[in-house]
Design a protein around this motif. Sequence first.
Motif, PDB file in Angstrom:
ATOM      1  N   UNK A   1      86.728   4.611 -35.242  1.00  0.00           N
ATOM      2  CA  UNK A   1      85.320   4.211 -35.153  1.00  0.00           C
ATOM      3  C   UNK A   1      85.195   2.687 -35.224  1.00  0.00           C
ATOM      4  N   UNK A   2      85.960   2.079 -36.152  1.00  0.00           N
ATOM      5  CA  UNK A   2      85.914   0.619 -36.291  1.00  0.00           C
ATOM      6  C   UNK A   2      86.377  -0.072 -35.022  1.00  0.00           C
ATOM      7  N   UNK A   3      87.220   0.620 -34.243  1.00  0.00           N
ATOM      8  CA  UNK A   3      87.751   0.029 -33.018  1.00  0.00           C
ATOM      9  C   UNK A   3      86.857   0.262 -31.809  1.00  0.00           C
ATOM     10  N   UNK A   4      85.791   1.062 -31.966  1.00  0.00           N
ATOM     11  CA  UNK A   4      84.904   1.349 -30.827  1.00  0.00           C
ATOM     12  C   UNK A   4      83.437   1.188 -31.227  1.00  0.00           C
ATOM     13  N   UNK A   5      82.856   2.236 -31.831  1.00  0.00           N
ATOM     14  CA  UNK A   5      81.416   2.259 -32.088  1.00  0.00           C
ATOM     15  C   UNK A   5      80.958   1.183 -33.067  1.00  0.00           C
ATOM     16  N   UNK A   6      81.816   0.814 -34.010  1.00  0.00           N
ATOM     17  CA  UNK A   6      81.411  -0.207 -34.988  1.00  0.00           C
ATOM     18  C   UNK A   6      81.131  -1.544 -34.324  1.00  0.00           C
ATOM     19  N   UNK A   7      81.643  -1.704 -33.117  1.00  0.00           N
ATOM     20  CA  UNK A   7      81.411  -2.962 -32.415  1.00  0.00           C
ATOM     21  C   UNK A   7      79.925  -3.179 -32.106  1.00  0.00           C
ATOM     22  N   UNK A   8      79.158  -2.079 -31.992  1.00  0.00           N
ATOM     23  CA  UNK A   8      77.714  -2.227 -31.774  1.00  0.00           C
ATOM     24  C   UNK A   8      77.047  -2.815 -33.008  1.00  0.00           C
ATOM     25  N   UNK A   9      77.584  -2.487 -34.184  1.00  0.00           N
ATOM     26  CA  UNK A   9      77.045  -3.037 -35.429  1.00  0.00           C
ATOM     27  C   UNK A   9      77.421  -4.511 -35.542  1.00  0.00           C
ATOM     28  N   UNK A  10      78.715  -4.830 -35.263  1.00  0.00           N
ATOM     29  CA  UNK A  10      79.143  -6.222 -35.324  1.00  0.00           C
ATOM     30  C   UNK A  10      78.435  -7.071 -34.276  1.00  0.00           C
ATOM     31  N   UNK A  11      78.241  -6.476 -33.081  1.00  0.00           N
ATOM     32  CA  UNK A  11      77.594  -7.256 -32.021  1.00  0.00           C
ATOM     33  C   UNK A  11      76.156  -7.585 -32.370  1.00  0.00           C
ATOM     34  N   UNK A  12      75.493  -6.717 -33.160  1.00  0.00           N
ATOM     35  CA  UNK A  12      74.119  -7.007 -33.564  1.00  0.00           C
ATOM     36  C   UNK A  12      74.057  -8.217 -34.488  1.00  0.00           C
ATOM     37  N   UNK A  13      75.202  -8.547 -35.099  1.00  0.00           N
ATOM     38  CA  UNK A  13      75.274  -9.732 -35.960  1.00  0.00           C
ATOM     39  C   UNK A  13      75.599 -10.972 -35.130  1.00  0.00           C
ATOM     40  N   UNK A  14      76.595 -10.846 -34.233  1.00  0.00           N
ATOM     41  CA  UNK A  14      77.048 -12.004 -33.456  1.00  0.00           C
ATOM     42  C   UNK A  14      76.204 -12.276 -32.213  1.00  0.00           C
ATOM     43  N   UNK A  15      75.651 -11.205 -31.599  1.00  0.00           N
ATOM     44  CA  UNK A  15      74.963 -11.358 -30.327  1.00  0.00           C
ATOM     45  C   UNK A  15      73.448 -11.236 -30.421  1.00  0.00           C
ATOM     46  N   UNK A  16      72.936 -10.618 -31.490  1.00  0.00           N
ATOM     47  CA  UNK A  16      71.510 -10.332 -31.578  1.00  0.00           C
ATOM     48  C   UNK A  16      71.199  -8.989 -30.926  1.00  0.00           C
ATOM     49  N   UNK A  17      70.015  -8.428 -31.217  1.00  0.00           N
ATOM     50  CA  UNK A  17      69.683  -7.081 -30.755  1.00  0.00           C
ATOM     51  C   UNK A  17      69.582  -6.993 -29.240  1.00  0.00           C
ATOM     52  N   UNK A  18      69.048  -8.012 -28.584  1.00  0.00           N
ATOM     53  CA  UNK A  18      68.863  -7.948 -27.147  1.00  0.00           C
ATOM     54  C   UNK A  18      70.206  -7.859 -26.411  1.00  0.00           C
ATOM     55  N   UNK A  19      71.130  -8.771 -26.722  1.00  0.00           N
ATOM     56  CA  UNK A  19      72.456  -8.738 -26.101  1.00  0.00           C
ATOM     57  C   UNK A  19      73.247  -7.516 -26.545  1.00  0.00           C
ATOM     58  N   UNK A  20      73.000  -7.061 -27.776  1.00  0.00           N
ATOM     59  CA  UNK A  20      73.666  -5.848 -28.259  1.00  0.00           C
ATOM     60  C   UNK A  20      73.315  -4.664 -27.378  1.00  0.00           C
ATOM     61  N   UNK A  21      72.061  -4.609 -26.928  1.00  0.00           N
ATOM     62  CA  UNK A  21      71.651  -3.514 -26.064  1.00  0.00           C
ATOM     63  C   UNK A  21      72.456  -3.495 -24.773  1.00  0.00           C
ATOM     64  N   UNK A  22      72.628  -4.667 -24.133  1.00  0.00           N
ATOM     65  CA  UNK A  22      73.399  -4.736 -22.891  1.00  0.00           C
ATOM     66  C   UNK A  22      74.867  -4.400 -23.138  1.00  0.00           C
ATOM     67  N   UNK A  23      75.449  -4.973 -24.196  1.00  0.00           N
ATOM     68  CA  UNK A  23      76.845  -4.681 -24.528  1.00  0.00           C
ATOM     69  C   UNK A  23      77.035  -3.191 -24.797  1.00  0.00           C
ATOM     70  N   UNK A  24      76.101  -2.600 -25.536  1.00  0.00           N
ATOM     71  CA  UNK A  24      76.220  -1.191 -25.897  1.00  0.00           C
ATOM     72  C   UNK A  24      76.082  -0.274 -24.687  1.00  0.00           C
ATOM     73  N   UNK A  25      75.312  -0.720 -23.686  1.00  0.00           N
ATOM     74  CA  UNK A  25      75.214   0.050 -22.444  1.00  0.00           C
ATOM     75  C   UNK A  25      76.589   0.125 -21.773  1.00  0.00           C
TER      76      UNK A  25
END
Length: 476
Positions: free
Chosen positions: A264-288
């Motif tokens: 999980x830390x190697x895949x889905x957790x990246x959406x949580x980390x990205x919300x810290x480094x990228x912000x919610x808007x960019x997290x949405x695109x990355x998560x897509x």
Amino acid sequence: MSSIVTRKTDVIWNYIGTIVSMASGFILLPLLMRFLSDEELGLWYVYIALSNFAMLFEFGFNPTFARNIVYVVSGARRLSVKGCDKESVEDGIDWHLLNTVIKASKVIYAILAVVVLLLLSTAGSAYIFFVASNMNPADVWLSWALFCVSIFLNLYFLWSITVLRGYGDIAGENKAVVIGRVGQLFISGVLLVAGFGLVGASIGFLMNAVLLRVSALIMLRKHREIEDGRRSDKLSVNFSSIQDIFSTIFHVAWRDGLVQLSLYASTQAMSILSSIFLGLSETGTYSILLQFANAIYNFASTYPKSFYPAMQSAYAEGESGKQRKFVSTGIVGYWMLFMLGTAGVCVVIFPLLPLFKPGIDIDYALFLVMCLYVGLLQQHSIFCNYIISMNEIPYMWGYIIASIIGCVLVCLFSGSFGLGAWGIILGQAISQLAYNNWKWPVYLCKKLGSSYREIVVEGVQLWIARFVSRFARLRA
């Protein structure tokens, strides 16, 4: 002794379940992009990531209980920390042992569900408050409450899916998945169009949980021979018996749980980390992009996953030839479907996304590197599932160390070096390439008296033979 055989209907329904899950996600995605703001879309993926994280608290009990149910249904009279006690295998089923294993699963999942609900309502709520402080609080907290209830139901009723898998009923499991997904798509679609936003999407997620569990319970009733046999056992299951089963199961389950947490830390957790480094808007695109990469994996892994129960039964019977065949055809089938899925997403799906969200920027190079990372990661995950079917789990520390190193590299690349989404992918990929990507395929191949190259060649030959045979039948 009764062998568990993977039937064509199991494989077909596994494909149907996977395709419907993917299709529902693909159909729901444009609606989410159309009717949710950038911040709401990012928060939705944070919900999904937290939901997936919460499900890890089943901590390896799901596959471990399923394997042990396979052993009992295959004739085992005793279970050990190493799985099936082969010397105890006889014809028929020990109904009391089967009842004890199933009862133990119900008790453990109930405890885990309560613990997770408490954690989500406290620590989870604090995290949501941190990342969504600028959003409408009414929508945020109502949608989050619905998600928490959904996760509780998913975790508690996980025992029903576990038992279906233990019975070898891949078809029944996937029928329940189809019903849940279709229900979620319909409810979410209607509510999103009606303007309920994030709350509507969360209600749909809750309906998926409810319909999936109800359907699974109905599917269990169709196993009349086994269910009647279980009811014929008049002995009560006492607490000490449940403790014994728990002690036996926990030996492997906690290790498998740490592996799932690391994965999980190697895949889905990246959406949580990205919300810290990228912000919610960019997290949405990355998560897509991550959603599509994971969808491709789920599509590609359908074939090898269909044979997990049969692989476990073959191990219990000592049929090494069957095990090698399952591995060779499974891995080759996986890569054929993975490449097909990747090409399909790039050529067909991505060009359509701007129609639903104008201005969305799809980085094809980033996506292809992400797919390569996910493909290799999930390949060695499939090999590890084959290994654990033999009830050993030598790869635990490899997963844990790689996930820790990966998270450190992600923080370094995306945080200190400012590489953004590329830093997230590269940090994780480097940590997996260093060891896990090659170690566990080589490990299993050696146990089967082969090499990775020989396994692939054998798989290609078997697939070609199948295609030729089917083509010949069509011409006839």
